[in-house]
Motif scaffolding. Structure first.
Motif, PDB file in Angstrom:
ATOM      1  N   PRO A 148      14.901   1.465  -1.770  1.00 57.69           N
ATOM      2  CA  PRO A 148      14.282   1.864  -3.033  1.00 57.69           C
ATOM      3  C   PRO A 148      12.994   1.099  -3.337  1.00 57.69           C
ATOM      4  O   PRO A 148      12.148   1.595  -4.074  1.00 57.69           O
ATOM      5  CB  PRO A 148      15.352   1.567  -4.078  1.00 57.69           C
ATOM      6  N   LYS A 149      12.810  -0.067  -2.758  1.00 59.41           N
ATOM      7  CA  LYS A 149      11.597  -0.857  -2.998  1.00 59.41           C
ATOM      8  C   LYS A 149      10.403  -0.341  -2.207  1.00 59.41           C
ATOM      9  O   LYS A 149       9.287  -0.297  -2.717  1.00 59.41           O
ATOM     10  CB  LYS A 149      11.848  -2.325  -2.671  1.00 59.41           C
ATOM     11  N   THR A 150      10.632   0.044  -0.956  1.00 57.62           N
ATOM     12  CA  THR A 150       9.529   0.463  -0.088  1.00 57.62           C
ATOM     13  C   THR A 150       9.457   1.973   0.121  1.00 57.62           C
ATOM     14  O   THR A 150       8.431   2.485   0.539  1.00 57.62           O
ATOM     15  CB  THR A 150       9.658  -0.199   1.297  1.00 57.62           C
ATOM     16  N   GLY A 151      10.583   2.662  -0.118  1.00 59.40           N
ATOM     17  CA  GLY A 151      10.641   4.099   0.143  1.00 59.40           C
ATOM     18  C   GLY A 151      10.880   4.438   1.607  1.00 59.40           C
ATOM     19  O   GLY A 151      10.952   5.603   1.970  1.00 59.40           O
ATOM     20  N   ILE A 152      11.017   3.428   2.452  1.00 61.52           N
ATOM     21  CA  ILE A 152      11.227   3.646   3.887  1.00 61.52           C
ATOM     22  C   ILE A 152      12.690   3.996   4.145  1.00 61.52           C
ATOM     23  O   ILE A 152      13.605   3.414   3.566  1.00 61.52           O
ATOM     24  CB  ILE A 152      10.848   2.384   4.689  1.00 61.52           C
ATOM     25  N   TYR A 153      12.896   4.948   5.046  1.00 60.69           N
ATOM     26  CA  TYR A 153      14.238   5.343   5.461  1.00 60.69           C
ATOM     27  C   TYR A 153      14.641   4.528   6.691  1.00 60.69           C
ATOM     28  O   TYR A 153      13.855   4.369   7.622  1.00 60.69           O
ATOM     29  CB  TYR A 153      14.290   6.837   5.785  1.00 60.69           C
ATOM     30  N   HIS A 154      15.865   4.007   6.655  1.00 56.14           N
ATOM     31  CA  HIS A 154      16.409   3.210   7.751  1.00 56.14           C
ATOM     32  C   HIS A 154      17.606   3.951   8.334  1.00 56.14           C
ATOM     33  O   HIS A 154      18.468   4.404   7.595  1.00 56.14           O
ATOM     34  CB  HIS A 154      16.860   1.839   7.236  1.00 56.14           C
ATOM     35  N   MET A 155      17.621   4.040   9.650  1.00 55.40           N
ATOM     36  CA  MET A 155      18.705   4.732  10.345  1.00 55.40           C
ATOM     37  C   MET A 155      19.287   3.798  11.393  1.00 55.40           C
ATOM     38  O   MET A 155      18.535   3.077  12.068  1.00 55.40           O
ATOM     39  CB  MET A 155      18.180   5.991  11.028  1.00 55.40           C
ATOM     40  N   TRP A 156      20.591   3.810  11.525  1.00 52.73           N
ATOM     41  CA  TRP A 156      21.281   3.083  12.584  1.00 52.73           C
ATOM     42  C   TRP A 156      21.989   4.134  13.415  1.00 52.73           C
ATOM     43  O   TRP A 156      22.715   4.973  12.886  1.00 52.73           O
ATOM     44  CB  TRP A 156      22.258   2.079  11.997  1.00 52.73           C
ATOM     45  N   ALA A 157      21.775   4.095  14.714  1.00 55.61           N
ATOM     46  CA  ALA A 157      22.296   5.156  15.578  1.00 55.61           C
ATOM     47  C   ALA A 157      22.797   4.583  16.895  1.00 55.61           C
ATOM     48  O   ALA A 157      22.327   3.530  17.348  1.00 55.61           O
ATOM     49  CB  ALA A 157      21.206   6.184  15.864  1.00 55.61           C
ATOM     50  N   VAL A 201      21.133   0.886  17.546  1.00 58.47           N
ATOM     51  CA  VAL A 201      19.736   0.560  17.298  1.00 58.47           C
ATOM     52  C   VAL A 201      19.373   0.894  15.855  1.00 58.47           C
ATOM     53  O   VAL A 201      20.030   1.700  15.201  1.00 58.47           O
ATOM     54  CB  VAL A 201      18.795   1.310  18.270  1.00 58.47           C
ATOM     55  N   HIS A 202      18.312   0.259  15.381  1.00 53.30           N
ATOM     56  CA  HIS A 202      17.776   0.470  14.034  1.00 53.30           C
ATOM     57  C   HIS A 202      16.426   1.152  14.186  1.00 53.30           C
ATOM     58  O   HIS A 202      15.607   0.763  15.013  1.00 53.30           O
ATOM     59  CB  HIS A 202      17.616  -0.894  13.347  1.00 53.30           C
ATOM     60  N   PRO A 232      27.900   3.903  14.302  1.00 50.57           N
ATOM     61  CA  PRO A 232      27.599   3.032  13.160  1.00 50.57           C
ATOM     62  C   PRO A 232      27.704   3.782  11.831  1.00 50.57           C
ATOM     63  O   PRO A 232      27.534   5.002  11.778  1.00 50.57           O
ATOM     64  CB  PRO A 232      26.156   2.612  13.407  1.00 50.57           C
ATOM     65  N   ASN A 233      27.989   3.046  10.788  1.00 52.12           N
ATOM     66  CA  ASN A 233      28.017   3.585   9.425  1.00 52.12           C
ATOM     67  C   ASN A 233      27.135   2.715   8.549  1.00 52.12           C
ATOM     68  O   ASN A 233      27.322   1.501   8.500  1.00 52.12           O
ATOM     69  CB  ASN A 233      29.441   3.577   8.861  1.00 52.12           C
ATOM     70  N   ALA A 234      26.197   3.325   7.860  1.00 48.20           N
ATOM     71  CA  ALA A 234      25.328   2.598   6.934  1.00 48.20           C
ATOM     72  C   ALA A 234      25.848   2.828   5.521  1.00 48.20           C
ATOM     73  O   ALA A 234      25.955   3.957   5.063  1.00 48.20           O
ATOM     74  CB  ALA A 234      23.898   3.107   7.054  1.00 48.20           C
ATOM     75  N   VAL A 235      26.195   1.740   4.856  1.00 51.70           N
ATOM     76  CA  VAL A 235      26.730   1.834   3.496  1.00 51.70           C
ATOM     77  C   VAL A 235      26.121   0.735   2.623  1.00 51.70           C
ATOM     78  O   VAL A 235      25.686  -0.292   3.122  1.00 51.70           O
ATOM     79  CB  VAL A 235      28.268   1.713   3.469  1.00 51.70           C
ATOM     80  N   ARG A 236      26.095   0.974   1.325  1.00 55.47           N
ATOM     81  CA  ARG A 236      25.621  -0.026   0.377  1.00 55.47           C
ATOM     82  C   ARG A 236      26.814  -0.756  -0.237  1.00 55.47           C
ATOM     83  O   ARG A 236      27.862  -0.159  -0.461  1.00 55.47           O
ATOM     84  CB  ARG A 236      24.820   0.634  -0.752  1.00 55.47           C
ATOM     85  N   ASP A 237      26.611  -2.037  -0.521  1.00 53.91           N
ATOM     86  CA  ASP A 237      27.621  -2.813  -1.225  1.00 53.91           C
ATOM     87  C   ASP A 237      27.767  -2.240  -2.623  1.00 53.91           C
ATOM     88  O   ASP A 237      26.775  -2.108  -3.343  1.00 53.91           O
ATOM     89  CB  ASP A 237      27.171  -4.280  -1.286  1.00 53.91           C
ATOM     90  N   PRO A 238      28.965  -1.852  -3.045  1.00 52.05           N
ATOM     91  CA  PRO A 238      29.135  -1.215  -4.357  1.00 52.05           C
ATOM     92  C   PRO A 238      28.796  -2.126  -5.529  1.00 52.05           C
ATOM     93  O   PRO A 238      28.449  -1.647  -6.604  1.00 52.05           O
ATOM     94  CB  PRO A 238      30.599  -0.806  -4.395  1.00 52.05           C
ATOM     95  N   ASP A 239      28.856  -3.437  -5.344  1.00 53.54           N
ATOM     96  CA  ASP A 239      28.542  -4.368  -6.426  1.00 53.54           C
ATOM     97  C   ASP A 239      27.062  -4.710  -6.498  1.00 53.54           C
ATOM     98  O   ASP A 239      26.449  -4.638  -7.560  1.00 53.54           O
ATOM     99  CB  ASP A 239      29.367  -5.644  -6.280  1.00 53.54           C
ATOM    100  N   SER A 240      26.466  -5.068  -5.364  1.00 56.87           N
ATOM    101  CA  SER A 240      25.077  -5.523  -5.363  1.00 56.87           C
ATOM    102  C   SER A 240      24.079  -4.407  -5.057  1.00 56.87           C
ATOM    103  O   SER A 240      22.905  -4.539  -5.341  1.00 56.87           O
ATOM    104  CB  SER A 240      24.889  -6.642  -4.358  1.00 56.87           C
ATOM    105  N   GLY A 241      24.535  -3.332  -4.393  1.00 55.57           N
ATOM    106  CA  GLY A 241      23.627  -2.258  -3.999  1.00 55.57           C
ATOM    107  C   GLY A 241      22.879  -2.566  -2.715  1.00 55.57           C
ATOM    108  O   GLY A 241      22.104  -1.748  -2.247  1.00 55.57           O
ATOM    109  N   GLU A 242      23.103  -3.739  -2.127  1.00 53.18           N
ATOM    110  CA  GLU A 242      22.431  -4.079  -0.870  1.00 53.18           C
ATOM    111  C   GLU A 242      23.044  -3.358   0.294  1.00 53.18           C
ATOM    112  O   GLU A 242      24.168  -2.987   0.276  1.00 53.18           O
ATOM    113  CB  GLU A 242      22.501  -5.586  -0.637  1.00 53.18           C
TER     114      GLU A 242
END
Length: 68
Positions: free
Chosen positions: A5-14, A33-34, A58-68
């Motif tokens: 959300p800060k940079t608008g860049i999309y990150h993918m792990w595959a 890879v990232h 791989p699974n990309a998920v955000r921490d539900p508390d911090s959003g990181e």
């Protein structure tokens, strides 16, 4: 994939196959890879290997508390 959300860049792990092998050899040749892109639809640029062989699905998920 996740959007920063800060940079608008999309990150993918595959999962990526090493040694130019096909999916039938994934147990010996799959690594994680990232990659990043300015848009969700890509084109993505490979940035780094995150986990070596054997890694898969791989699974990309955000921490539900911090959003990181």
């Amino acid at each position: 994939m996740l959007r920063d959300p800060k940079t608008g860049i999309y990150h993918m792990w595959a999962a990526e196959m090493t040694k130019h092998c096909g999916i039938n050899a994934w147990t010996e040749n799959s690594r994680i890879v990232h990659a990043t892109s300015p848009t969700a639809g890509g084109t993505y640029t490979r940035r780094e290997q995150v986990f070596g062989v054997f890694s898969h699905e791989p699974n990309a998920v955000r921490d539900p508390d911090s959003g990181e």
